[in-house]
Design a protein around this motif. Structure first.
Motif: not given
Length: 332
Positions: A250-253, A243-248
């Motif tokens: 992997l949330a962007l990638e 679950t992509p967490i905003e700020g991490t």
């Protein structure tokens, strides 16, 4: 492909031989989207293996985030890492009485296992260990719960201290394959994680270890992790879905998440590789939508339940209802 799957399943059911690494790779790389009949054979075969080796008992566990944030490690998926700017709550170890109250609430709701999770690289001898030991001793005395612990990297001596305090199982995920791990964390090694699992087993603890699907790993990486878990002889395998967490990072990638079909296929193959081990839904199963029940018919026989972590999960009441409807019984 149907004949190949049936032969593998029959061998496993008859205890003649296990699935090979090459067979597992062939299955996970196969395009079941274009061959739904073979997919059904795979899922049905996984369910037969689950029923033969595990029976119809469903295992529920609840994890409490007992210490949150400010983690020194740079795991690129994690909201609790101090390397990233996330909205996660930050607090030190929870008060013992608050933890006991949560445990008693879980016990009333007939959950099997109760685990405390603390953020940080790992647990060493010192004040935090002593405080946790006090908590576990009280939980052992005042509840009938199966106690689990998740405190990062630990050595053999710490593992022994936890066991003597009432902990029965230690949770420490491998997360992915050995080759892929350096892509998601640089502040500790894959071998650190493997050694933690070995230290826990050596101390007489059961080991719960699995990983996260959807980190950007290849299908081969997923199979390599499954065989590593098999070699470690772990006692429970949690399957998380990113679950992509905003700020991490992997949330962007991670632009495209895994499809539910890809996840369910992977779970079924894990059941073929690990027939004797409970395989449980952990974080992210809400991303499966209607496929959640398909997974339960394809090898899953346990779940992380409750809303005590950094992301919202499923309620205990809902889980007991839906899994009972699928023909499962519960230990409690």
């Amino acid at each position: 492909m149907k004949k190949i799957i049936n032969k593998i399943v029959d061998r496993i059911l008859d205890r003649k031989s296990e699935i090979t690494f090459e067979e597992a790779i062939e299955l996970i790389e196969y395009d079941f989207e274009k061959d739904k009949e073979s997919l059904k054979v795979l899922l049905d075969g996984a369910d037969k293996i689950r029923k033969e080796f595990q029976g119809d008992v469903f295992d529920l566990c609840t994890i409490v985030n007992a210490k949150s944030g400010n983690c020194s490690e740079d795991c690129r998926y994690c909201a609790q890492s101090s390397h990233y700017n996330t909205s996660v709550d930050v607090y030190d170890l929870m008060d013992k009485n608050k933890i006991l109250k949560l445990a008693k609430d879980v016990e009333k709701k007939l959950v099997d296992k109760f685990s405390l999770v603390t953020s940080g690289r790992g647990l060493t001898k010192g004040c935090e260990l002593e405080n946790l030991k006090e908590v576990y001793i009280e939980l052992k005395e005042k509840t009938s719960l199966h106690l689990c612990a998740s405190h990062g990297i630990i050595d053999f001596e710490v593992a022994k201290e936890l066991k003597s305090s009432g902990v029965q199982m230690y949770h420490h995920n491998l997360e992915s394959s050995r080759d892929f791990y350096e892509e998601i964390c640089t502040t500790h090694t894959y071998e650190d994680r493997v050694e933690t699992c070995k230290n826990a087993k050596k101390a007489g603890l059961k080991v719960c270890s699995g990983g996260i699907l959807g980190l950007g790993e290849s299908r081969r990486d997923r199979i390599e992790m499954a065989f590593e878990l098999k070699e470690l002889e772990v006692d429970s395998v949690p399957i998380n879905i990113l679950t992509p967490i905003e700020g991490t990072p992997l949330a962007l990638e991670i632009i495209e998440q895994l499809t539910p079909l890809e996840i369910i296929k992977t779970i079924a193959i894990y059941r073929l590789i690990l027939p004797n081990v409970p395989i449980r839904y952990a974080g992210g199963r809400q991303l499966l939508g209607d496929y959640e029940i398909v997974g339960v018919k394809s090898g899953i026989n346990g779940a992380l339940t409750g809303n005590y972590l950094t992301t919202t999960g499923s309620t205990i009441e809902r889980d007991r209802m839906i899994f009972k409807e699928e023909g499962f019984e519960f230990k409690r």
